[in-house]
Design an enzyme around this catalytic site. Structure first.
Site, short mmCIF file in Angstrom:
data_model
loop_
_atom_site.label_atom_id
_atom_site.label_comp_id
_atom_site.label_asym_id
_atom_site.label_seq_id
_atom_site.Cartn_x
_atom_site.Cartn_y
_atom_site.Cartn_z
N GLU A 185 11.21 -32.49 -43.15
CA GLU A 185 11.00 -33.64 -44.05
C GLU A 185 10.70 -34.91 -43.25
O GLU A 185 9.92 -35.76 -43.69
CB GLU A 185 12.21 -33.84 -44.96
CG GLU A 185 12.55 -32.64 -45.87
CD GLU A 185 11.37 -32.10 -46.68
OE1 GLU A 185 10.44 -32.87 -46.97
OE2 GLU A 185 11.37 -30.88 -46.99
N HIS B 52 7.03 -35.10 -42.67
CA HIS B 52 6.36 -35.71 -43.83
C HIS B 52 6.59 -37.22 -43.82
O HIS B 52 5.68 -38.01 -44.08
CB HIS B 52 6.94 -35.13 -45.13
CG HIS B 52 6.49 -33.74 -45.46
ND1 HIS B 52 5.18 -33.38 -45.58
CD2 HIS B 52 7.21 -32.61 -45.72
CE1 HIS B 52 5.09 -32.09 -45.90
NE2 HIS B 52 6.31 -31.60 -45.99
ZN ZN Z 1 6.72 -29.60 -46.55
#
Ligand code: ZN
Length: 493
Positions: free
Chosen positions: A259, A262
């Site tokens: 994450e 991202h």
């Molecule tokens: Zn992902």
């Protein structure tokens, strides 16, 4: 006011509505008491409807056309391109069809939950059949050249087609299946050390330390817990990660790194683009290339753990007598399984390719929904060497088809393949990245990604971006060679 300023002002209002809804959705996953659910669904629905009205208004159409007619700079042309795409996606599908899909999705979700619980695909087949028809109607409305699947995959990965995906996947599937079979002949890795009773506070402290160490900016973000890890953001200055603390200690670690990948992409857009159409990641595939690069290529490397394993052992003293080698092997264990979300780095894309081949065949009319279970099981046996004993652990395991997200799955595999191609280019530019990781210095790696990818926001299309970063189109070799090298060493192949 210039045409650009006018369009940016109109977009800013829509952006505010979307982000208000996004905060509500974040809150629903992280903090909201159960009782808030019905009202929350209504609130998000209202905000989404208002955003849709703004996006499809005559004023918006006129503002986009004005910028298209006058654009002279790169920023103006790119803004016009991105907004035309949003406008087309919001207007081409008739409202009646959008409504029917939304209604069917709710029904299909409930039917899917029930069918999975009762392990009875036939219960789900009827709604799935209708969902496939709706997706086909959507594709007709959006327009395509060769396959209706083109229109569907393009919604998530601009410019990608069924033929692109097929060509790429046909090249990687045999190599992956062969690698999986070779690993299968070796003794199974013992990863039981990763499972235990871990303290949440330890997991929180350690994962926060890691995401900060790789470069996630906690002044412009935070990490919380949620049942399913995700990343969302409300501006370039406010990016939210979530993770979860399970009995498997590696789950939170790699979930957080994923994450954070991202998140760093979202944090990396130029601040002057905040609240404009150019901010943020350009596609799901490129986004996933970044989460997987940080999770797998960086986070599961020997060099990374050479730096962080002593810290990990201090935080989790059970590992005091577990060697770095054994830990590194455990977090890179490869074993064919039936369940996609539990799959390792090598087998993961095979799960995706199976889904792609089946949903493409459904959309193109070559596979009847009633025949999905048999086709699914046959492909698992062929590609992964395992056969589901039940539909619950087979073709009923994913939520995607009940929501009509046909065309979404390929982006996961595109991201994995792309992450290796980007890494290969990065290494050629930066030299000894292992030494940098061993010393805990990620600034050059992040700086390179920032310059080449994150700072570009949505200026380039995904295909243009891949070419500008790597000098070539997306190709399978770095991915296959990278996996063969890594797992050849780990498993003495
Ligand atoms: Zn992902």
């Amino acid at each position: 006011m210039s045409a650009l300023a006018d369009l940016q002002a109109k977009y800013a209002d829509i952006n505010a509505l979307h982000n208000a809804a996004a905060i509500m959705e974040w809150d629903q996953q992280v903090l909201m008491p159960h009782g808030g659910a019905p009202a929350r669904a209504a609130h998000v629905g209202s905000l989404t409807r208002m955003a849709h009205e703004g996006m499809t208004s005559d004023a918006m159409a006129a503002a986009i056309a004005a910028l298209e007619g006058s654009a002279s700079s790169d920023v103006e042309s790119a803004t016009a391109r991105v907004m035309r795409r949003h406008y087309d996606q919001s207007t081409k599908i008739p409202a009646k069809l959008v409504e029917e899909k939304s209604r069917l999705s709710s029904e299909a979700h409930e039917t899917w939950v029930e069918a999975r619980k009762e392990n009875d695909f036939s219960k789900f087949a009827r709604v799935l059949n209708r969902m496939v028809e709706i997706c086909r109607e959507e594709a007709d409305a959006l327009g395509y050249e060769e396959s209706p699947y083109d229109a569907l995959v393009d919604q998530y990965e601009e410019g990608a087609t069924a033929a692109d995906c097929k060509a790429l996947f046909d090249q990687i599937q045999p190599g992956l299946s062969e690698l999986v079979a070779q690993i299968g002949e070796k003794p199974e890795t013992d990863d039981s050390i990763l499972t235990g009773e871990w303290n949440d506070a330890d997991q929180k402290q350690f994962t926060e330390m890691l995401v900060k160490a790789i470069g996630f900016d906690m002044e412009r973000g935070r990490q919380d817990t949620a049942p399913h890890p995700f990343c969302t953001n409300f501006s370039i200055g406010d990016v939210r990660l979530t993770t979860r603390f399970l009995k498997e200690v590696d789950s939170a670690i790699f979930g957080s790194l994923h994450e954070a990948g991202h998140g760093m992409y979202e944090q990396g857009s130029p601040m002057e683009w905040d609240r404009t159409p150019l901010a943020g990641g350009v596609s799901l595939g490129v986004h996933e290339s970044q989460s997987r690069l940080w999770e797998n290529i960086v986070g599961r490397s020997r060099a990374f753990w050479t730096r962080f394993y002593p810290d990990f052992q201090r935080q989790f003293p059970t590992f005091a007598n577990v060697s770095l080698d054994d830990f590194h092997r455990a977090v890179n264990k490869v074993k064919p399984s039936l369940i996609r979300v539990e799959a390792d780095e090598v087998t993961y894309c095979l799960h995706i390719i199976i889904r792609f081949e089946l949903e493409k065949a459904m959309i193109e009319g070559d596979l009847k929904t009633a025949d999905v279970p048999e086709a699914w099981n046959a492909k698992y046996e062929q590609y992964l060497g395992v056969r589901p004993e039940s539909d619950a652990n087979g073709c009923l395991q994913d939520v995607h088809w009940s929501a009509g997200l046909h065309g979404y799955f390929p982006t996961y595999a595109i991201g994995s393949v792309l992450s290796f191609q980007i890494w290969e280019t990065l290494k050629a530019d930066l030299g000894d990245v292992d030494a940098q990781m061993e010393s805990g210095d990620f600034s050059k790696i992040l700086g390179w990604l920032q310059e080449k990818i994150y700072s570009k926001g949505q200026m380039l299309t995904p295909k243009e971006l891949v070419r500008s970063v790597t000098g070539e189109d997306l190709k399978p070799e770095p991915f296959l060679n990278g996996l063969r090298a890594k797992y050849g060493e780990l498993y003495s192949l």
